[in-house]
Design a protein around this motif. Structure first.
Motif, PDB file in Angstrom:
ATOM      1  N   PRO A 237      80.932  54.646   8.291  1.00  0.00           N
ATOM      2  CA  PRO A 237      80.314  54.487   6.960  1.00  0.00           C
ATOM      3  C   PRO A 237      79.173  53.472   7.002  1.00  0.00           C
ATOM      4  CG  PRO A 237      82.375  53.278   7.071  1.00  0.00           C
ATOM      5  CD  PRO A 237      82.232  53.987   8.385  1.00  0.00           C
ATOM      6  N   SER A 238      78.450  53.358   5.880  1.00  0.00           N
ATOM      7  CA  SER A 238      77.345  52.393   5.816  1.00  0.00           C
ATOM      8  C   SER A 238      77.903  50.970   5.807  1.00  0.00           C
ATOM      9  CB  SER A 238      76.536  52.640   4.543  1.00  0.00           C
ATOM     10  OG  SER A 238      77.330  52.281   3.418  1.00  0.00           O
ATOM     11  N   LEU A 239      76.994  50.007   6.016  1.00  0.00           N
ATOM     12  CA  LEU A 239      77.426  48.592   6.036  1.00  0.00           C
ATOM     13  C   LEU A 239      78.001  48.188   4.678  1.00  0.00           C
ATOM     14  CD1 LEU A 239      77.610  46.027   7.724  1.00  0.00           C
ATOM     15  CD2 LEU A 239      75.340  45.388   6.897  1.00  0.00           C
ATOM     16  N   THR A 240      77.375  48.676   3.602  1.00  0.00           N
ATOM     17  CA  THR A 240      77.887  48.352   2.265  1.00  0.00           C
ATOM     18  C   THR A 240      79.305  48.886   2.087  1.00  0.00           C
ATOM     19  OG1 THR A 240      75.653  48.514   1.405  1.00  0.00           O
ATOM     20  CG2 THR A 240      77.411  48.562  -0.214  1.00  0.00           C
ATOM     21  N   GLU A 241      79.540  50.093   2.602  1.00  0.00           N
ATOM     22  CA  GLU A 241      80.898  50.651   2.505  1.00  0.00           C
ATOM     23  C   GLU A 241      81.880  49.864   3.361  1.00  0.00           C
ATOM     24  OE1 GLU A 241      80.815  55.344   1.974  1.00  0.00           O
ATOM     25  OE2 GLU A 241      79.166  54.660   3.234  1.00  0.00           O
TER      26      GLU A 241
ATOM     27  N   LEU B  26      91.707  40.381  13.287  1.00  0.00           N
ATOM     28  CA  LEU B  26      92.253  41.737  13.318  1.00  0.00           C
ATOM     29  C   LEU B  26      91.681  42.604  12.197  1.00  0.00           C
ATOM     30  CD1 LEU B  26      95.997  41.050  14.216  1.00  0.00           C
ATOM     31  CD2 LEU B  26      94.361  42.389  15.550  1.00  0.00           C
ATOM     32  N   LEU B  27      91.522  42.001  11.026  1.00  0.00           N
ATOM     33  CA  LEU B  27      90.963  42.766   9.897  1.00  0.00           C
ATOM     34  C   LEU B  27      89.524  43.168  10.176  1.00  0.00           C
ATOM     35  CD1 LEU B  27      92.311  40.869   6.735  1.00  0.00           C
ATOM     36  CD2 LEU B  27      93.067  43.055   7.663  1.00  0.00           C
ATOM     37  N   VAL B  28      88.744  42.212  10.683  1.00  0.00           N
ATOM     38  CA  VAL B  28      87.325  42.485  10.941  1.00  0.00           C
ATOM     39  C   VAL B  28      87.175  43.509  12.066  1.00  0.00           C
ATOM     40  CG1 VAL B  28      85.180  41.436  11.763  1.00  0.00           C
ATOM     41  CG2 VAL B  28      86.544  40.274  10.019  1.00  0.00           C
ATOM     42  N   ALA B  29      88.048  43.417  13.063  1.00  0.00           N
ATOM     43  CA  ALA B  29      87.981  44.358  14.189  1.00  0.00           C
ATOM     44  C   ALA B  29      88.280  45.791  13.738  1.00  0.00           C
ATOM     45  CB  ALA B  29      88.967  43.947  15.276  1.00  0.00           C
ATOM     46  N   GLY B  30      88.999  45.923  12.645  1.00  0.00           N
ATOM     47  CA  GLY B  30      89.398  47.255  12.187  1.00  0.00           C
ATOM     48  C   GLY B  30      88.331  47.963  11.365  1.00  0.00           C
ATOM     49  N   ILE B  31      87.248  47.276  11.078  1.00  0.00           N
ATOM     50  CA  ILE B  31      86.188  47.871  10.241  1.00  0.00           C
ATOM     51  C   ILE B  31      84.951  48.106  11.118  1.00  0.00           C
ATOM     52  CG2 ILE B  31      84.733  47.510   8.210  1.00  0.00           C
ATOM     53  CD1 ILE B  31      86.985  45.659   7.155  1.00  0.00           C
ATOM     54  N   PRO B  32      84.375  49.312  11.060  1.00  0.00           N
ATOM     55  CA  PRO B  32      83.298  49.635  12.018  1.00  0.00           C
ATOM     56  C   PRO B  32      81.923  49.103  11.601  1.00  0.00           C
ATOM     57  CG  PRO B  32      83.772  51.527  10.661  1.00  0.00           C
ATOM     58  CD  PRO B  32      84.735  50.463  10.219  1.00  0.00           C
ATOM     59  N   TRP B  33      81.847  47.834  11.219  1.00  0.00           N
ATOM     60  CA  TRP B  33      80.576  47.240  10.798  1.00  0.00           C
ATOM     61  C   TRP B  33      79.589  47.130  11.957  1.00  0.00           C
ATOM     62  CZ3 TRP B  33      79.776  42.994  13.803  1.00  0.00           C
ATOM     63  CH2 TRP B  33      80.915  42.458  14.416  1.00  0.00           C
ATOM     64  N   THR B  39      77.438  57.174  12.893  1.00  0.00           N
ATOM     65  CA  THR B  39      77.843  57.317  14.298  1.00  0.00           C
ATOM     66  C   THR B  39      79.190  58.035  14.397  1.00  0.00           C
ATOM     67  OG1 THR B  39      76.770  55.226  14.809  1.00  0.00           O
ATOM     68  CG2 THR B  39      78.370  56.041  16.423  1.00  0.00           C
ATOM     69  N   ILE B  40      79.276  58.930  15.334  1.00  0.00           N
ATOM     70  CA  ILE B  40      80.572  59.523  15.662  1.00  0.00           C
ATOM     71  C   ILE B  40      80.978  59.066  17.063  1.00  0.00           C
ATOM     72  CG2 ILE B  40      81.813  61.669  16.153  1.00  0.00           C
ATOM     73  CD1 ILE B  40      80.446  62.891  13.767  1.00  0.00           C
ATOM     74  N   GLY B  41      80.030  59.156  17.995  1.00  0.00           N
ATOM     75  CA  GLY B  41      80.266  58.613  19.331  1.00  0.00           C
ATOM     76  C   GLY B  41      81.229  59.448  20.149  1.00  0.00           C
ATOM     77  N   PRO B  42      81.652  58.893  21.262  1.00  0.00           N
ATOM     78  CA  PRO B  42      82.549  59.655  22.135  1.00  0.00           C
ATOM     79  C   PRO B  42      83.894  59.897  21.458  1.00  0.00           C
ATOM     80  CG  PRO B  42      82.392  57.371  22.857  1.00  0.00           C
ATOM     81  CD  PRO B  42      81.387  57.539  21.777  1.00  0.00           C
ATOM     82  N   THR B  43      84.524  61.021  21.780  1.00  0.00           N
ATOM     83  CA  THR B  43      85.830  61.303  21.186  1.00  0.00           C
ATOM     84  C   THR B  43      86.928  61.175  22.245  1.00  0.00           C
ATOM     85  OG1 THR B  43      85.608  63.670  21.588  1.00  0.00           O
ATOM     86  CG2 THR B  43      84.902  62.860  19.434  1.00  0.00           C
ATOM     87  N   VAL B  44      88.072  60.725  21.781  1.00  0.00           N
ATOM     88  CA  VAL B  44      89.253  60.616  22.632  1.00  0.00           C
ATOM     89  C   VAL B  44      90.374  61.335  21.900  1.00  0.00           C
ATOM     90  CG1 VAL B  44      90.911  59.036  23.699  1.00  0.00           C
ATOM     91  CG2 VAL B  44      88.504  58.374  23.510  1.00  0.00           C
TER      92      VAL B  44
END
Lengths: 505, 100
Positions: A237-241, B26-33, B39-44
């Motif tokens: 998702p976007s950075l805002t999301e 742990l919380l920050v690591a769980g968010i794809p910022w 991005t979808i990237g490689p799949t596993v």
């Protein structure tokens, strides 16, 4: 939910059986335990003597409503993988408990707290802060109860194939709920939660198995299908999301832990060990409950692609219709699932109602209306006002708002404003009543105002969190300012709690 | 409720800063910022790698909180256990406790 083709007579039978079991539990609990009906602690906290298993199930059934199934699967359908945040925010509630529950539990036992407001009164000694906290709690609880009543009506109508009208279904189950809550108080509510929690859990697992079997192939195939055909559901998702995602985790983690009925379950624990042992499995329940519901929503993208936002609201019913048609085992499982959904909604509603009644009874009636009233009379007043409020809310429930998740955000944004009074108040002795009052009022006004004007978030940060930030600033700055003569900082808290030995190990 | 006899055993999560640092991590690591939007990237196993990171961080968060609950919350347990061991122990709603 309004178009369940597998439902009808079987649904009516299952719902009647659930209702009969709830009434029986209420009857035997009310008959068996002295004080359950007449004294405040017995009625509202089960005497502060709940054991591990019952406490776990009542925490579970209170936290996860039928709405978690009906409302969250469509949310996963609409948002795609980012709705995995629901798993994390339910886990974060346990972290929220750890911010205050260990110490609040000790103080609650020591001072025989019954309502969450008892702590506020004890800590700040200010009628203004206490009343504002009670108002926010009652407002949040009423909204929450309304949401449950609306969901209950839809679930009953769906399960009975429209043979039981919306209004009649809700009215009957509300009467059942009021009856067993009246007879057995918290003990009956907690014991019915065991049955309701098991029903929901088993039903959701059956729905997941059925959904995957409908989709065909393995879960890996479904994931690959989504990547190939619905890439936006699996994309970053976007950075805002992403900021919104984090904001949601913090707001729900702190806000739901501070729900009055959640706090009263801390008070109800028999011992610290009991409380810890009950919370331990709760840590893993988000994976088994919200995680499973999330998967159902994602499989739904494959099974029913291209639904509009409003059509997606019917997703669980649509999947259940298909699953029920697979064979007789799945048919029975789906009927039990929707019975479990109704039961889970009732189990959340009864906890909310009991908490609402306790605050009215203890913090308003016994303190301002009839201070000389006996405990029996206080309990009775709480029960009667609870009944009146439920029927008032029923009138609102006949014309329900359209999206359930939005209502959920609305109430939590106000309840999270209690955080400084509970969390800072427990640990920071200098926190004073006046800044807490103005912080809570300003935070609630800002969060509520943003919702009213339609601004849900600022750069992804929810209105509730923006309000909480303002609330915190007012609390901290106001408490650090020199106090005028006669105005004292919070008098109690730190010194009476247990030895403050930092543990570095 | 009196203070415990042995305060050195007293443990409270709020007083242990690294618990909260670990939680935030742990919380920050769980968010794809950390990845560009879309991005979808490689799949596993059919799923994008970033979704596995998110799921892994959630599971790690559950394990971490279980460990904190078990090891770092200990305020009045000893006193209550001692009181419960007294002859007038009570059995409660589910009968699973009250006898220690």
């Amino acid at each position: 939910m309004d178009t369940l083709t597998f439902s009808g007579t079987a649904g009516i039978v299952v719902l009647s059986a659930y209702a009969a079991m709830m009434l029986l539990i209420g009857y035997f609990v009310g008959r068996g335990k002295q004080g359950t009906r007449h004294d405040m602690k017995g009625h509202y906290l089960a005497g502060g003597n709940l054991g591990v298993i019952v406490l776990f199930f009542t925490l579970y059934a209170t936290q996860y409503s039928g709405n978690t199934v009906i409302g969250y699967a469509p949310q996963a359908y609409r948002e795609g993988f980012p709705w995995w945040q629901s798993v994390t925010f339910f886990t974060a509630i346990i972290a929220g408990y750890m911010l205050f529950a260990p110490r609040l539990y000790v103080l609650a036992k020591k001072h025989s707290f019954i309502t969450p407001t008892d702590w506020v009164r004890h800590r700040f000694g200010s009628p203004a802060v206490t009343l504002l906290a009670a108002f926010l709690m009652l407002w949040g609880l009423a909204n929450y109860l309304l949401e449950q009543l609306i969901a209950m009506g839809h679930a009953i109508t769906g399960l009975t194939g429209n043979t039981v009208p919306y209004q009649a279904g809700v009215a009957v189950f509300v009467c059942v709920m009021l009856t067993y809550s009246w007879m057995g108080g918290m003990r009956a509510v907690a014991l019915t939660d065991v049955m309701q929690g098991v029903a929901l859990l088993l039903g959701v697992l059956a729905l997941l198995i059925g959904a995957f079997s409908l989709a065909g192939g393995s879960p890996v195939d479904t994931a690959q299908y989504l990547v190939d055909n619905e890439p936006e559901a699996m994309a970053v998702p976007s950075l805002t999301e992403s900021i919104n995602w984090l904001s949601m985790i913090i707001m729900v983690g702190v806000g739901l832990a501070l729900y009055p009925h959640a706090i009263q379950r801390i008070y109800s624990a028999r011992s610290e060990r009991t409380l810890k042992r009950s919370l331990l499995p709760m840590v893993w329940m988000p994976l088994i409950t919200a995680g499973v519901v999330f998967c159902i929503g994602m499989v739904g993208i494959r099974l029913f692609p291209g639904l509009s936002d409003s059509d997606a609201e019917q997703l669980v019913g649509m999947i259940a219709n298909e699953v029920a048609g697979v064979n007789i085992v799945f048919y029975i499982a789906m009927v039990l699932l929707f019975g479990g959904v109704v039961a889970a909604i009732v189990s959340t509603a009864d906890s909310v109602l009991l908490s609402f009644s306790s605050i009215v009874s203890q913090d308003i009636y016994a303190r301002y209306v009839r201070p000389e009233a006996s405990e029996h009379r206080q309990v009775l007043a709480g029960k009667i006002i609870g009944v009146v409020v439920v029927f008032g809310l029923l009138v609102l429930a006949w014309n329900p708002p359209s999206t359930l998740v939005n209502i959920f955000v609305l109430k939590i944004e106000l309840l999270v404003q209690l955080a400084p009074a509970f969390i800072l108040g427990l640990y920071w002795n200098r926190l004073a009543a006046r800044p807490v009052f103005w912080g809570m009022a300003a935070g609630a006004a800002l969060a509520g105002g943003m919702t009213i004007v339609g601004v849900e978030a600022i750069y992804g940060v929810h209105g509730g969190m923006v309000g909480l930030l303002l609330n915190l600033v007012i609390c901290v700055v106001g408490s650090l300012l020199p106090h005028r003569t006669g105005v004292r900082p919070g008098p109690r808290g730190e010194e009476e709690v247990l030895p403050a030995v930092p543990d570095r190990g | 409720m009196p203070a415990p006899d042995n305060p050195s055993r007293s443990r409270e999560p709020i007083r242990i800063p690294w618990i909260w640092a670990g939680l935030v991590a742990l919380l920050v690591a769980g968010i794809p910022w950390y990845l560009p939007e879309g991005t979808i990237g490689p799949t596993v196993l059919g799923m994008p790698l970033w979704t596995w990171v998110t799921i892994g961080s959630s599971v790690a968060l559950c394990a971490y909180l279980s460990w904190v609950l078990t090891r770092h919350w200990h305020l009045v347990e000893d006193i209550e256990e001692a009181e419960a061991a007294a002859p007038t122990s009570d059995t409660g709603a589910d009968g699973t406790e009250g006898r220690h």
